[in-house]
Design an enzyme around this catalytic site. Structure first.
Site, PDB file in Angstrom:
ATOM      1  N   ASN A  17      29.727 -31.234 -64.347  1.00  0.00           N
ATOM      2  CA  ASN A  17      30.914 -31.986 -63.926  1.00  0.00           C
ATOM      3  C   ASN A  17      30.659 -32.968 -62.793  1.00  0.00           C
ATOM      4  O   ASN A  17      31.553 -33.732 -62.440  1.00  0.00           O
ATOM      5  CB  ASN A  17      32.067 -31.045 -63.566  1.00  0.00           C
ATOM      6  CG  ASN A  17      32.491 -30.204 -64.741  1.00  0.00           C
ATOM      7  OD1 ASN A  17      32.753 -30.730 -65.817  1.00  0.00           O
ATOM      8  ND2 ASN A  17      32.522 -28.895 -64.561  1.00  0.00           N
ATOM      9  N   ARG A  24      37.187 -36.751 -60.656  1.00  0.00           N
ATOM     10  CA  ARG A  24      37.583 -35.343 -60.717  1.00  0.00           C
ATOM     11  C   ARG A  24      37.911 -34.810 -59.321  1.00  0.00           C
ATOM     12  O   ARG A  24      37.072 -34.837 -58.428  1.00  0.00           O
ATOM     13  CB  ARG A  24      36.435 -34.526 -61.321  1.00  0.00           C
ATOM     14  CG  ARG A  24      36.696 -33.047 -61.374  1.00  0.00           C
ATOM     15  CD  ARG A  24      35.502 -32.316 -61.998  1.00  0.00           C
ATOM     16  NE  ARG A  24      35.656 -30.898 -61.797  1.00  0.00           N
ATOM     17  CZ  ARG A  24      34.909 -30.165 -60.979  1.00  0.00           C
ATOM     18  NH1 ARG A  24      33.924 -30.715 -60.317  1.00  0.00           N
ATOM     19  NH2 ARG A  24      35.125 -28.879 -60.845  1.00  0.00           N
ATOM     20  N   ASN A  78      22.331 -29.418 -56.331  1.00  0.00           N
ATOM     21  CA  ASN A  78      23.749 -29.085 -56.299  1.00  0.00           C
ATOM     22  C   ASN A  78      24.029 -28.450 -57.658  1.00  0.00           C
ATOM     23  O   ASN A  78      24.266 -29.148 -58.636  1.00  0.00           O
ATOM     24  CB  ASN A  78      24.624 -30.309 -56.079  1.00  0.00           C
ATOM     25  CG  ASN A  78      26.094 -29.950 -56.012  1.00  0.00           C
ATOM     26  OD1 ASN A  78      26.510 -28.870 -56.419  1.00  0.00           O
ATOM     27  ND2 ASN A  78      26.904 -30.880 -55.509  1.00  0.00           N
ATOM     28  N   HIS A 104      26.117 -28.744 -51.450  1.00  0.00           N
ATOM     29  CA  HIS A 104      27.463 -28.779 -52.047  1.00  0.00           C
ATOM     30  C   HIS A 104      28.320 -29.786 -51.293  1.00  0.00           C
ATOM     31  O   HIS A 104      28.284 -29.844 -50.061  1.00  0.00           O
ATOM     32  CB  HIS A 104      28.130 -27.402 -51.971  1.00  0.00           C
ATOM     33  CG  HIS A 104      27.401 -26.363 -52.739  1.00  0.00           C
ATOM     34  ND1 HIS A 104      27.501 -26.255 -54.108  1.00  0.00           N
ATOM     35  CD2 HIS A 104      26.548 -25.394 -52.335  1.00  0.00           C
ATOM     36  CE1 HIS A 104      26.738 -25.251 -54.509  1.00  0.00           C
ATOM     37  NE2 HIS A 104      26.142 -24.723 -53.453  1.00  0.00           N
ATOM     38  N   ARG A 111      36.722 -21.826 -50.150  1.00  0.00           N
ATOM     39  CA  ARG A 111      37.481 -22.014 -51.397  1.00  0.00           C
ATOM     40  C   ARG A 111      37.770 -20.668 -52.046  1.00  0.00           C
ATOM     41  O   ARG A 111      37.783 -19.641 -51.390  1.00  0.00           O
ATOM     42  CB  ARG A 111      36.695 -22.965 -52.305  1.00  0.00           C
ATOM     43  CG  ARG A 111      36.594 -24.362 -51.650  1.00  0.00           C
ATOM     44  CD  ARG A 111      35.930 -25.369 -52.497  1.00  0.00           C
ATOM     45  NE  ARG A 111      36.695 -25.580 -53.727  1.00  0.00           N
ATOM     46  CZ  ARG A 111      36.182 -26.154 -54.803  1.00  0.00           C
ATOM     47  NH1 ARG A 111      34.933 -26.563 -54.800  1.00  0.00           N
ATOM     48  NH2 ARG A 111      36.921 -26.326 -55.877  1.00  0.00           N
TER      49      ARG A 111
END
Length: 156
Positions: A17, A24, A78, A104, A111
């Site tokens: 992604n 995004r 990453n 990251h 999170r």
């Protein structure tokens, strides 16, 4: 300082992604694109060649890690969502004898609970997170410095 071999590049690998950066969840990942981050990494690396890649496929990332065994002086990765799920990436990274910096954009520790575990961190030399695209610049500089320090020690 002794010189690193000219042929060895810095490898920067990006997981699933990340090809959608800038589109995004920009409130989490920012508005910079992956191409912007590649330019940032290349500038931070100076004269060191950068192999910059992204894949949404775990097996492809494993193959690129295997390739890094013979062509990289250091690796920045990453792993994105594979951070929390991929024993395959962990096992591939264990085969490396070069500095590995996990990077990251966001801070996974701040999170969701499931993002707080990283298989990659078990073998990473260091982890940089939460600084957005600037984290890649920090990761590149750290990885190259660690590689140079190892070369200097080996030359003694």
């Amino acid at each position: 300082m002794s010189a690193m071999p000219e042929t060895l590049a810095l490898h920067v690998l990006n997981g699933p992604n990340l090809n959608l950066l800038g589109e995004r969840e920009p409130d989490i990942y920012g508005r910079e694109t992956l191409a912007d981050i590649q330019s940032l990494c290349e500038a931070a690396a100076g004269d060191v060649p950068v192999v910059f890649r992204q894949s949404n496929h775990e097996g492809q990332l494993v193959e690129w890690i295997h390739e890094a065994r013979s062509s990289a002086r250091a690796l920045v990765i990453n792993p994105a969502a594979f951070t929390h799920t991929s024993i395959a990436l962990l096992d591939a990274l264990k085969t490396l004898d070069i500095p590995v910096v996990e990077c990251h954009l966001s801070n996974p520790a701040a999170r969701e609970e499931f993002r707080r575990h990283s298989y990659v961190s078990l073998v990473a030399t260091g982890v940089i997170s939460g600084f957005g695209p600037h984290g890649y610049e920090l990761a590149v500089k750290a990885a190259l410095r660690l590689a140079q320090e190892r070369a200097d020690v080996a030359a003694r």
